[in-house]
Design a protein around this motif. Structure first.
Motif, PDB file in Angstrom:
ATOM      1  N   GLU A 192       0.819  -1.216   0.000  1.00 57.99           N
ATOM      2  CA  GLU A 192       0.000   0.000   0.000  1.00 57.99           C
ATOM      3  C   GLU A 192       0.853   1.266   0.000  1.00 57.99           C
ATOM      4  OE1 GLU A 192       0.158  -1.550   4.319  1.00 57.99           O
ATOM      5  OE2 GLU A 192       0.067  -2.348   2.283  1.00 57.99           O
ATOM      6  N   TRP A 193       2.114   1.141   0.415  1.00 57.50           N
ATOM      7  CA  TRP A 193       3.056   2.261   0.308  1.00 57.50           C
ATOM      8  C   TRP A 193       3.924   2.041  -0.928  1.00 57.50           C
ATOM      9  CZ3 TRP A 193       5.251   2.934   5.980  1.00 57.50           C
ATOM     10  CH2 TRP A 193       4.193   3.290   6.820  1.00 57.50           C
ATOM     11  N   ARG A 194       4.120   3.105  -1.705  1.00 58.76           N
ATOM     12  CA  ARG A 194       4.810   2.923  -2.977  1.00 58.76           C
ATOM     13  C   ARG A 194       5.526   4.213  -3.376  1.00 58.76           C
ATOM     14  NH1 ARG A 194       3.751  -1.014  -6.898  1.00 58.76           N
ATOM     15  NH2 ARG A 194       4.361  -0.493  -9.046  1.00 58.76           N
ATOM     16  N   VAL A 195       6.759   4.055  -3.866  1.00 60.10           N
ATOM     17  CA  VAL A 195       7.555   5.150  -4.420  1.00 60.10           C
ATOM     18  C   VAL A 195       8.223   4.626  -5.684  1.00 60.10           C
ATOM     19  CG1 VAL A 195       9.608   6.588  -4.095  1.00 60.10           C
ATOM     20  CG2 VAL A 195       7.955   6.354  -2.236  1.00 60.10           C
ATOM     21  N   GLU A 246      12.388   5.896   1.834  1.00 56.55           N
ATOM     22  CA  GLU A 246      11.466   6.945   1.401  1.00 56.55           C
ATOM     23  C   GLU A 246      10.015   6.580   1.706  1.00 56.55           C
ATOM     24  OE1 GLU A 246      11.884  10.292  -0.413  1.00 56.55           O
ATOM     25  OE2 GLU A 246      13.295   9.751   1.185  1.00 56.55           O
ATOM     26  N   LEU A 247       9.721   5.293   1.828  1.00 58.47           N
ATOM     27  CA  LEU A 247       8.343   4.890   2.100  1.00 58.47           C
ATOM     28  C   LEU A 247       7.833   5.436   3.435  1.00 58.47           C
ATOM     29  CD1 LEU A 247       8.462   1.228   0.764  1.00 58.47           C
ATOM     30  CD2 LEU A 247       7.419   3.210  -0.332  1.00 58.47           C
ATOM     31  N   PRO A 248       8.502   5.161   4.566  1.00 60.07           N
ATOM     32  CA  PRO A 248       7.991   5.753   5.811  1.00 60.07           C
ATOM     33  C   PRO A 248       8.136   7.273   5.840  1.00 60.07           C
ATOM     34  CG  PRO A 248      10.073   4.616   6.194  1.00 60.07           C
ATOM     35  CD  PRO A 248       9.633   4.259   4.809  1.00 60.07           C
ATOM     36  N   ARG A 250       7.642   9.394   3.445  1.00 51.27           N
ATOM     37  CA  ARG A 250       6.549  10.043   2.709  1.00 51.27           C
ATOM     38  C   ARG A 250       5.169   9.612   3.196  1.00 51.27           C
ATOM     39  NH1 ARG A 250       8.537  10.138  -3.649  1.00 51.27           N
ATOM     40  NH2 ARG A 250      10.795  10.200  -3.245  1.00 51.27           N
ATOM     41  N   HIS A 251       5.047   8.359   3.667  1.00 48.32           N
ATOM     42  CA  HIS A 251       3.724   7.838   4.001  1.00 48.32           C
ATOM     43  C   HIS A 251       3.423   7.861   5.500  1.00 48.32           C
ATOM     44  CE1 HIS A 251       2.694   6.408  -0.058  1.00 48.32           C
ATOM     45  NE2 HIS A 251       3.981   6.107  -0.174  1.00 48.32           N
ATOM     46  N   ALA A 252       4.434   7.972   6.343  1.00 47.57           N
ATOM     47  CA  ALA A 252       4.210   8.048   7.793  1.00 47.57           C
ATOM     48  C   ALA A 252       5.190   9.050   8.392  1.00 47.57           C
ATOM     49  CB  ALA A 252       4.370   6.675   8.436  1.00 47.57           C
TER      50      ALA A 252
END
Length: 305
Positions: A192-195, A246-248, A250-252
């Protein structure tokens, strides 16, 4: 900065899936016997320019604090031009093992982040070789060298970064390796998290410049293909690693990273679109990074506050 001592540990693998020469010590073991490199201390100011430069390279938001592992843009050495090897790396440095015809590969690592690193702060580090493993497998002898770096701000420990580097010996006259072409047609990483990031020779060159990395496999196509045996320019292992983080970021963004473990399992080659995808499970995030249509290049687990 407190002085902490972490003695080097050397392991010699003889069985458990590792091929040996009739139980005898391998030649790399002989070369590394007694190798005790000194620790290295460094202090650098965390220039906001470095953080802005990498964020802009990835078309990403600029951070207010130094994100995890972005100290790789700060704690840089600058060896003399006369100390440059044929592969573009320094010919001699404290943590380079005494192996003839060294070939180097970034294999993975671990991070424990205890506190944030402010932009503009003075960041001190103490690095030392903490572990050496000598293995012999189907591709020949390999030395796994772990470098442990402790990070300090105002004498307080803010993080511990461990990197695992693999070295092979390929002295002059060794026939060039021919590595298989990258697999294609695979499914992209899911989560569900994507870069995503498009890579090309220009982007790789800019990242090499930002990290003061002279390894020719990232910008010299004839060297990468004809000497190292790769099918194309190699995407930097550290770049794949930072894309996982980069996932956490940008997303958290409100949940700081406390731990990070990662393993590089196969190279990615430019030009390609790199996909970083993650699945959050409570305080853990499982991450896979891969070139689009190819198998995973990096697997990782992130621990969030």
């Amino acid at each position: 900065m407190p002085r902490l001592h972490h003695p080097i540990t050397i392991h010699y693998f003889t069985r458990a899936g590792i091929t040996t020469h009739d139980g005898a010590m391998t030649s790399l073991t002989d070369l590394l016997d007694g190798w005790q490199p000194p620790s290295v201390e460094m202090t650098r100011r965390v220039d906001p320019w470095c953080a802005a430069a990498f964020a802009d390279l990835c078309d990403a938001p600029r951070p207010g604090l130094l994100p995890p592992l972005w100290h790789w843009f700060v704690l840089l050495d600058h060896p003399a031009g006369s100390n440059t090897g044929a592969d573009g790396h320094p010919a001699d440095a404290p943590f380079l093992p005494p192996i003839p015809g060294r070939r180097r590969m970034f294999a993975g690592g671990r991070l424990r982040q205890a506190a944030p690193i402010p932009l503009g702060a003075w960041l001190a580090s103490r690095s030392a070789v903490s572990d050496v493993k000598v293995k012999t497998g189907r591709t020949g002898e390999m030395a796994f060298v772990t470098v442990r770096t402790e990070l300090f701000v105002d004498d307080a420990l803010v993080g511990v970064d461990e990197q695992d580097i693999v070295y092979r010996s390929e002295p002059p006259g060794t026939p060039p390796r021919t590595l298989p072409a990258p697999e294609t047609g695979g499914a992209d990483p899911e989560g569900e998290w994507r870069v995503e990031l498009d890579t090309d020779p220009v982007l790789l060159f800019r990242f090499s410049a930002l990290t003061y990395n002279g390894h020719r496999i990232h910008y010299d196509q004839p060297y990468a293909t004809q000497v190292e045996g790769y099918p194309g320019l190699v995407v930097h292992g550290p770049l794949l690693t930072l894309l996982a983080l980069e996932l956490p970021r940008r997303h958290a963004p409100d949940r700081p990273v406390r731990s990070f473990e990662y393993r590089l399992v196969r190279p990615a080659f430019a030009p390609s679109r790199i996909v970083s995808a993650g699945r959050a499970r409570g305080s853990d995030v499982d991450v896979v990074v891969a070139a689009q249509g190819a198998g995973p290049s990096l697997t990782a687990k992130v621990g969030l506050a």
